[in-house]
Design an enzyme around this catalytic site. Structure first.
Site, PDB file in Angstrom:
ATOM      1  N   HIS A 272       0.908  -1.108  -0.083  1.00 26.61           N
ATOM      2  CA  HIS A 272      -0.153   0.164  -0.003  1.00 26.61           C
ATOM      3  C   HIS A 272       0.844   1.284  -0.135  1.00 26.61           C
ATOM      4  O   HIS A 272       2.127   1.153   0.491  1.00 26.61           O
ATOM      5  CB  HIS A 272      -0.965   0.110   1.175  1.00 26.61           C
ATOM      6  CG  HIS A 272      -0.222  -0.090   2.503  1.00 26.61           C
ATOM      7  ND1 HIS A 272       0.354  -1.117   3.130  1.00 26.61           N
ATOM      8  CD2 HIS A 272      -0.104   0.778   3.439  1.00 26.61           C
ATOM      9  CE1 HIS A 272       0.907  -0.839   4.413  1.00 26.61           C
ATOM     10  NE2 HIS A 272       0.659   0.449   4.519  1.00 26.61           N
TER      11      HIS A 272
ATOM     12  N   HIS B 284       0.851   5.432   0.954  1.00 24.36           N
ATOM     13  CA  HIS B 284       0.355   6.601   2.060  1.00 24.36           C
ATOM     14  C   HIS B 284       0.411   7.819   1.298  1.00 24.36           C
ATOM     15  O   HIS B 284       1.465   8.096   0.433  1.00 24.36           O
ATOM     16  CB  HIS B 284       0.909   6.843   3.152  1.00 24.36           C
ATOM     17  CG  HIS B 284       0.905   5.688   4.096  1.00 24.36           C
ATOM     18  ND1 HIS B 284       0.033   5.406   5.228  1.00 24.36           N
ATOM     19  CD2 HIS B 284       1.563   4.496   4.107  1.00 24.36           C
ATOM     20  CE1 HIS B 284       0.382   4.573   5.894  1.00 24.36           C
ATOM     21  NE2 HIS B 284       1.204   3.658   5.245  1.00 24.36           N
TER      22      HIS B 284
END
Length: 144
Positions: free
Chosen positions: A107, A109
């Site tokens: 992932h 950010h």
């Protein structure tokens, strides 16, 4: 966890993708989900994940998936810039627990920054869900 290991299908992002844990989505398509970080470091902190890949980190991700994810990061960052007008933006991605990774599903950010505001620590302080929804709507309204 180290850089090497087996994907855990019970990680929080896998559960979000299966609808077992709620999230505040910003946008999604067939390949990615972009949602508000429930423990934001600043207003507008979003996460970008693949809906199909089981890569735990950047070392494991397929090249085409990585290209799709980075395009989604750019699209989202542009919308955050328009919606929230931050002074800067941090785009980060952690690989392995010693590097700060806490969820082992690749992932990214996107963290807006303002000169006069202090950024909270990673994973500290759960946000008010209604505030997250309002911020997500502001970002969604300017997506191109």
């Amino acid at each position: 966890m180290s850089l090497h290991g087996t994907y855990d299908s019970e990680n929080v992002f896998a559960k979000i993708l299966r609808g077992q844990i709620p999230s505040v989505p910003v946008w999604e398509d067939d390949h990615v989900l972009v949602f508000m970080d429930a423990f934001p470091q600043s207003e507008g902190h979003t996460l970008v994940i693949s809906k199909a890949s089981t890569a735990r980190n950047i070392l494991e991700v397929e090249a085409d998936t990585l290209a799709t994810l980075t395009a989604a990061v750019q699209r989202t960052a542009r919308a955050i810039d328009k919606a929230l007008a931050p002074d800067g933006m941090v785009v980060t991605q952690f690989n392995g627990a010693p590097a700060g990774q806490t969820v082992f599903h690749l992932h990214f950010h996107i963290i807006p920054r303002w000169e006069a505001k202090t950024m909270a620590g990673h994973g500290q302080g759960m946000a008010d869900p209604e505030q997250l929804k309002a911020t997500a709507e502001r970002i969604r309204a300017v997506l191109v």
